[in-house]
Enzyme design. Sequence first.
Site, PDB file in Angstrom:
ATOM      1  N   CYS A  54      34.669 -50.419  97.706  1.00 50.81           N
ATOM      2  CA  CYS A  54      34.637 -49.209  97.025  1.00 50.81           C
ATOM      3  C   CYS A  54      35.091 -49.742  95.308  1.00 50.81           C
ATOM      4  CB  CYS A  54      35.048 -47.815  97.219  1.00 50.81           C
ATOM      5  SG  CYS A  54      34.563 -48.107  99.152  1.00 50.81           S
ATOM      6  N   ARG A  68      30.086 -54.906  94.252  1.00 49.42           N
ATOM      7  CA  ARG A  68      30.867 -54.286  95.191  1.00 49.42           C
ATOM      8  C   ARG A  68      30.669 -53.663  96.857  1.00 49.42           C
ATOM      9  NH1 ARG A  68      36.463 -54.397  93.697  1.00 49.42           N
ATOM     10  NH2 ARG A  68      37.207 -53.181  94.951  1.00 49.42           N
ATOM     11  N   TRP A 118      31.843 -47.204 100.078  1.00 51.97           N
ATOM     12  CA  TRP A 118      30.926 -47.808 100.646  1.00 51.97           C
ATOM     13  C   TRP A 118      31.746 -46.444 102.090  1.00 51.97           C
ATOM     14  CZ3 TRP A 118      32.529 -50.619 105.266  1.00 51.97           C
ATOM     15  CH2 TRP A 118      31.428 -51.329 105.981  1.00 51.97           C
ATOM     16  N   ASN A 150      39.594 -46.562  97.163  1.00 53.55           N
ATOM     17  CA  ASN A 150      39.915 -47.094  97.995  1.00 53.55           C
ATOM     18  C   ASN A 150      40.069 -47.274  98.851  1.00 53.55           C
ATOM     19  OD1 ASN A 150      37.737 -47.407  96.350  1.00 53.55           O
ATOM     20  ND2 ASN A 150      38.478 -49.152  95.130  1.00 53.55           N
ATOM     21  N   GLY A 151      40.102 -48.115 100.031  1.00 50.70           N
ATOM     22  CA  GLY A 151      41.182 -48.396 101.510  1.00 50.70           C
ATOM     23  C   GLY A 151      41.276 -47.201 102.503  1.00 50.70           C
ATOM     24  N   GLU A 169      27.088 -71.814 106.679  1.00 52.09           N
ATOM     25  CA  GLU A 169      26.979 -71.378 105.538  1.00 52.09           C
ATOM     26  C   GLU A 169      25.723 -71.036 104.871  1.00 52.09           C
ATOM     27  OE1 GLU A 169      28.108 -69.680 101.742  1.00 52.09           O
ATOM     28  OE2 GLU A 169      29.356 -69.423 103.974  1.00 52.09           O
ATOM     29  N   LYS A 203      23.941 -67.752 104.617  1.00 52.16           N
ATOM     30  CA  LYS A 203      23.638 -67.583 102.864  1.00 52.16           C
ATOM     31  C   LYS A 203      21.832 -66.726 103.252  1.00 52.16           C
ATOM     32  CE  LYS A 203      26.374 -67.204 100.939  1.00 52.16           C
ATOM     33  NZ  LYS A 203      27.017 -67.615 101.440  1.00 52.16           N
ATOM     34  N   GLU A 258      22.548 -62.848 105.889  1.00 53.98           N
ATOM     35  CA  GLU A 258      23.512 -61.635 104.712  1.00 53.98           C
ATOM     36  C   GLU A 258      22.077 -61.525 103.137  1.00 53.98           C
ATOM     37  OE1 GLU A 258      27.386 -63.146 103.351  1.00 53.98           O
ATOM     38  OE2 GLU A 258      26.268 -64.102 102.875  1.00 53.98           O
ATOM     39  N   HIS A 302      21.855 -78.071 125.895  1.00 52.43           N
ATOM     40  CA  HIS A 302      22.435 -76.221 126.161  1.00 52.43           C
ATOM     41  C   HIS A 302      21.759 -75.215 126.736  1.00 52.43           C
ATOM     42  CE1 HIS A 302      24.887 -79.730 127.724  1.00 52.43           C
ATOM     43  NE2 HIS A 302      24.954 -80.171 126.760  1.00 52.43           N
ATOM     44  N   LYS A 309      31.419 -57.045  98.638  1.00 54.36           N
ATOM     45  CA  LYS A 309      32.179 -58.052  97.561  1.00 54.36           C
ATOM     46  C   LYS A 309      32.984 -58.020  98.755  1.00 54.36           C
ATOM     47  CE  LYS A 309      31.973 -61.237  95.775  1.00 54.36           C
ATOM     48  NZ  LYS A 309      31.403 -62.596  95.920  1.00 54.36           N
TER      49      LYS A 309
END
Length: 609
Positions: free
Chosen positions: A2, A27, A75, A101-102, A481, A485, A488, A504, A604
Amino acid sequence: MCGIVGYIGMEEAAPFLLHGLQRLEYRGYDSAGVAVYNETGLHVVKSKGRLSVLEGILEGGAKLPGSVGIGHTRWATHGAPSDVNSHPQVSDGGKFAVVHNGIIENYLELKNHLLRRGVEFVSDTDTEVVAQMLEYYYHDDVLAAIQKVIDRVEGSYALGIICADCPEKIFAVRKDSPLIVGVGRGENFIASDIPAILSKTRDIYRLKDQEIAVLTRDSIEFWNSDRERIEKQSEHIEWDISAAEKGGYEHFMMKEICEQPEALRKTISPRIRDGHIVLDDIELTAEQIRNIDKVFIVACGTAYHVGVVAKYAFEKLLKIPMEVDVASEFRYRSPIINGRTLVIIISQSGETADTLAALRESKKRGARVLSIVNVVGSTIANESDDVLYTWAGPEIAVASTKAYSTQLAVIYMIVLYMAEQLHNISEQELQAYIEELQRLPEFVAACLTDKETIQYFASKYFNAKDMYFIGRNVDYAASLEASLKLKEISYIHSEAYTAGELKHGPISLIEDGTLVIAICTYDKLFDKMMSNVKEVKARGAVVLGITTQQKKEAVSQEADYSFCVPKISDFMLPSLSIIPLQLFAYYVASMKGCDIDKPRNLAKSVTVE
């Protein structure tokens, strides 16, 4: 995760709070709000949705006068996104407004304690518990109330607090969640990150755990957990606010993709002196390295994929056993760690909650901890035995690009430094590697010169429902990666597989028109990769091959499309093969009309478990 911003000065607070929150939109958030004190009292305005909704309600801040205030972008963790669950949260009697925040882990216990004493709650948030407790413990001494609250709460927090009885002050305190104090002239600030206040000041203090800051217009005081006054050293921010702006690019992500050559130069150049790697001020002797019997790399998301690349490099050049762990699983599986273990922690923000918990578990078990982070003075940096900063500058887009590249560069330098100390490579080999490392920014820049080819390919397949990335060895590491990307920012389902595993199970997913991106840069397994390309082609796949110039003709004979990167040492190849795939993800998301810099449901800096 946040965003927090606070202002006390002679100007109107609300316009600055909104401006600061704009700088923190990267963020990730789902609601926003501000609290401002003026001559008529403490006023709170908040709303679900984008910051623009709040700006419209406040008419850019004009409808909420006052020169003291705090703001927040939230958030959701406790309680769904809604107006009432947005921050700031206000105490039952209206004396305290709090942004947070947290996560308060014992909030239910504390909430029930207050409910039994007649306190009424209006939200589902853990943050409201803090506001209510402040008023419950308040007896004409805000500092004493804050101290009692932080003695009771468990979890992580960065708190901005204003009290109607002390309208000329802002209070701030943190634990395991970043919070800074900005220094102005006749005005002072708090924020969860530097861009929020950079238009006003470049001089900041970083709060440490359970330190309390008390801000007035003309002063800043700091107190420790024992309520003793303490002195802190300020820090001057060198980078300009333009570093947190788009600089003419449509999105931060594209700007940051294109910044990678310069970011790499800043990471690499200062650490190569007279043909040797220098790891800042870290003492890591040959004897200490020989005493290491195991290395763990612990990280999340993109940083975890850096660790997968690192495993190949470490075991090839150092012959030291290495494990790569997802941080959220690491401390729950009883890892075998002792005084001969080196744990390498990787985090862009230096505040990633799961990674920080893994760091603390590692230290508790006796390991030496070396962190690779971007943010100077972050919690992970402060709690590590050693730290190497990537010096990548601010990364605003949620989807990480230049952080990945610079973290990889730091890994290469650690490996080469240790290999030299152990005499695992000759001087000639070392110099060849170092020369390639120095040229890495040039090679990355070369990969960025042909954006149009990738853009054209993206235009043909941006409507695909599924995409698959395959590779072997370091090419598989890059595939992980590349797939992340894409999913996301474009919301397209994608998976990365080791190419040898196709038969397999995963090959059953391939049908006519399925897009497969095959990374084929690793020479030793090139022929096997070509066999895998033939396998998926035989089942109707469309294949894009990423390869080196030396293998272009062979790949072009089998794949439908190809893109070439410069040839470089095997373990450095992911630094180059990822570039066209970052661009591919970007162009696909752009053509789909996605919110590239702020993808849905993501943030973020993940500062909660």
